[in-house]
Design an enzyme around this catalytic site. Sequence first.
Site, PDB file in Angstrom:
ATOM      1  N   ASP A  47     -11.209  30.714 -11.432  1.00 13.05           N
ATOM      2  CA  ASP A  47      -9.587  31.473 -11.350  1.00 13.05           C
ATOM      3  C   ASP A  47      -9.619  31.297 -10.450  1.00 13.05           C
ATOM      4  O   ASP A  47      -7.506  31.081 -10.634  1.00 13.05           O
ATOM      5  CB  ASP A  47     -10.082  33.576 -11.209  1.00 13.05           C
ATOM      6  N   ARG A  52      -3.486  28.763  -8.971  1.00  8.24           N
ATOM      7  CA  ARG A  52      -2.600  27.373  -8.180  1.00  8.24           C
ATOM      8  C   ARG A  52      -2.315  27.044  -9.323  1.00  8.24           C
ATOM      9  O   ARG A  52      -0.761  26.603  -8.201  1.00  8.24           O
ATOM     10  CB  ARG A  52      -4.103  26.554  -7.411  1.00  8.24           C
ATOM     11  N   ALA A 162      -9.842  41.695 -10.310  1.00  6.30           N
ATOM     12  CA  ALA A 162     -10.281  40.414  -8.824  1.00  6.30           C
ATOM     13  C   ALA A 162     -10.737  41.725  -7.962  1.00  6.30           C
ATOM     14  O   ALA A 162     -11.221  42.794  -7.570  1.00  6.30           O
ATOM     15  CB  ALA A 162      -8.973  39.712  -8.730  1.00  6.30           C
ATOM     16  N   SER A 166     -13.099  44.919  -6.409  1.00  5.77           N
ATOM     17  CA  SER A 166     -14.755  45.004  -5.124  1.00  5.77           C
ATOM     18  C   SER A 166     -13.653  46.507  -4.862  1.00  5.77           C
ATOM     19  O   SER A 166     -14.839  47.408  -3.812  1.00  5.77           O
ATOM     20  CB  SER A 166     -14.178  43.885  -4.385  1.00  5.77           C
ATOM     21  N   ALA A 185      -9.799  51.067   2.777  1.00  6.62           N
ATOM     22  CA  ALA A 185     -10.958  51.874   4.086  1.00  6.62           C
ATOM     23  C   ALA A 185      -9.853  53.088   4.152  1.00  6.62           C
ATOM     24  O   ALA A 185      -9.266  52.590   5.873  1.00  6.62           O
ATOM     25  CB  ALA A 185     -11.483  50.795   5.176  1.00  6.62           C
TER      26      ALA A 185
HETATM   27  P1  NAP Z   1     -12.442  32.880  -4.901  1.00  5.53           P
HETATM   28  O1  NAP Z   1     -12.492  34.200  -3.134  1.00  5.53           O
HETATM   29  O2  NAP Z   1     -13.081  32.087  -5.373  1.00  5.53           O
HETATM   30  O3  NAP Z   1     -12.283  34.780  -5.983  1.00  5.53           O
HETATM   31  C1  NAP Z   1     -13.665  35.678  -5.616  1.00  5.53           C
HETATM   32  C2  NAP Z   1     -13.825  36.080  -6.988  1.00  5.53           C
HETATM   33  O4  NAP Z   1     -12.284  36.963  -7.625  1.00  5.53           O
HETATM   34  C3  NAP Z   1     -14.193  34.756  -8.102  1.00  5.53           C
HETATM   35  O5  NAP Z   1     -15.160  34.808  -8.290  1.00  5.53           O
HETATM   36  C4  NAP Z   1     -13.076  34.050  -9.245  1.00  5.53           C
HETATM   37  O6  NAP Z   1     -13.071  33.727 -10.416  1.00  5.53           O
HETATM   38  C5  NAP Z   1     -12.795  36.015  -8.795  1.00  5.53           C
HETATM   39  N1  NAP Z   1     -11.192  36.213  -9.763  1.00  5.53           N
HETATM   40  C6  NAP Z   1     -10.324  35.983  -9.335  1.00  5.53           C
HETATM   41  N2  NAP Z   1      -9.178  36.641 -10.164  1.00  5.53           N
HETATM   42  C7  NAP Z   1      -9.651  37.633 -11.274  1.00  5.53           C
HETATM   43  C8  NAP Z   1      -9.272  37.985 -12.427  1.00  5.53           C
HETATM   44  N3  NAP Z   1      -7.790  37.906 -11.921  1.00  5.53           N
HETATM   45  N4  NAP Z   1     -10.032  38.756 -12.721  1.00  5.53           N
HETATM   46  C9  NAP Z   1     -11.431  38.198 -12.403  1.00  5.53           C
HETATM   47  N5  NAP Z   1     -11.729  37.521 -11.399  1.00  5.53           N
HETATM   48  C10 NAP Z   1     -10.958  37.510 -10.789  1.00  5.53           C
HETATM   49  O7  NAP Z   1     -10.286  33.611  -4.098  1.00  5.53           O
HETATM   50  P2  NAP Z   1      -9.620  32.342  -5.573  1.00  5.53           P
HETATM   51  O8  NAP Z   1     -10.814  32.153  -7.152  1.00  5.53           O
HETATM   52  O9  NAP Z   1      -9.060  31.724  -4.661  1.00  5.53           O
HETATM   53  O10 NAP Z   1      -8.478  33.399  -6.406  1.00  5.53           O
HETATM   54  C11 NAP Z   1      -8.559  34.600  -5.531  1.00  5.53           C
HETATM   55  C12 NAP Z   1      -8.231  36.352  -6.003  1.00  5.53           C
HETATM   56  O11 NAP Z   1      -9.869  36.530  -4.774  1.00  5.53           O
HETATM   57  C13 NAP Z   1      -7.699  37.091  -4.714  1.00  5.53           C
HETATM   58  O12 NAP Z   1      -6.388  37.080  -5.525  1.00  5.53           O
HETATM   59  C14 NAP Z   1      -8.596  38.223  -4.776  1.00  5.53           C
HETATM   60  O13 NAP Z   1      -8.062  39.187  -6.113  1.00  5.53           O
HETATM   61  C15 NAP Z   1     -10.038  38.007  -4.966  1.00  5.53           C
HETATM   62  N6  NAP Z   1     -10.224  38.265  -3.866  1.00  5.53           N
HETATM   63  C16 NAP Z   1     -12.182  39.109  -3.962  1.00  5.53           C
HETATM   64  C17 NAP Z   1     -12.640  39.153  -2.865  1.00  5.53           C
HETATM   65  C18 NAP Z   1     -13.135  40.531  -3.090  1.00  5.53           C
HETATM   66  O14 NAP Z   1     -13.643  40.905  -4.296  1.00  5.53           O
HETATM   67  N7  NAP Z   1     -14.472  40.886  -2.026  1.00  5.53           N
HETATM   68  C19 NAP Z   1     -12.228  38.419  -1.355  1.00  5.53           C
HETATM   69  C20 NAP Z   1     -11.083  37.505  -1.470  1.00  5.53           C
HETATM   70  C21 NAP Z   1     -10.331  37.191  -2.663  1.00  5.53           C
HETATM   71  P3  NAP Z   1     -13.811  32.027 -10.051  1.00  5.53           P
HETATM   72  O15 NAP Z   1     -14.879  32.661  -9.669  1.00  5.53           O
HETATM   73  O16 NAP Z   1     -13.778  31.690 -11.343  1.00  5.53           O
HETATM   74  O17 NAP Z   1     -12.795  31.305  -9.135  1.00  5.53           O
END
Ligand code: NAP
Length: 264
Positions: A47, A52, A162, A166, A185
Amino acid sequence: MIKNICIYCNNDIKSNNLKKELIKKLENNKYKIVNENEDLGVAIGGDGAFLRMIKKTNFNSEIYYIGINTGTLGFAQEVRAESIDDFIEKLNKNAYKTENVSVLEIEIETDSKKESIFALNDVTIRDSELNTTKLLIEVDKHKLEKFVGDGILVSTSFGSTAYNLSFGGSVICNSLHTTQITPIAPLNSKVYRNLLNSIVIPQDSIIEVMPEENKDNLIVTIDGENKFYDSVKKVTMFVKNKRIKMLREQDYNFIDKVNEKFLK
Ligand code: NAP
Ligand code: MN
């Protein structure tokens, strides 16, 4: 008609090998591999790679986008890494349907500047030192709350699965063009009262977030990228009619996707 294809690839070995194989096969099928002005952007990775690509192409509403999953989750990635022959066949037959996905528009106003940014997934707004932050939140000029807590997350329908998930936000079908405000929080005591759950806002509604003293230093994280802003006056966010076009399998179904990626 898709003729020119640009490939946006993650930097790991698996993705790079797949890219080489894909280029060979696409060229054998008379597609042209380009670095700009593409009809179709293909992201190889997870994702993050998809996000990107969308950013690099400046959320282009004119072209098509699709992802091939070599990542971990790959919720956005429509093609499996093992299925690139099937992908090319479907391109040849024009067999994909298009899903229009909405884009969040963000305006950040500080003492010294005003900046406009797009997001596909989400924005988090937090104090730059990660201390408690106080934010006045208004929707269409109506006060929702004076938020007190770590911060807030505003996500699109696309981003609902995403970071939003969480924090206990709701999954929203991607065909709905909403924004969702989810508290991070939130404090709750006899002193502070906050909504503990998400609120979903319709298209065209405008969310305005104002730090209490009118000058907070904030970390604004846009699709996972941290940006620091001094003396923020206001962050404005909305989904209007800006869309990107994603290629989807004919039988793509959002509920199936949620089941496959989160529950199976
Ligand atoms: P990342 O740290 O790899 O993303 C965290 C997880 O979110 C990964 O498993 C990613 O999938 C998944 N993800 C991203 N966009 C998604 C969507 N639209 N629907 C379902 N899952 C999704 O960082 P990244 O890959 O650069 O993605 C950035 C996004 O990560 C941010 O926009 C934010 O939403 C999310 N994020 C989540 C957390 C959390 O849940 N604690 C923390 C920071 C950021 P892939 O494994 O395929 O990359
Ligand atoms: Mn990732």
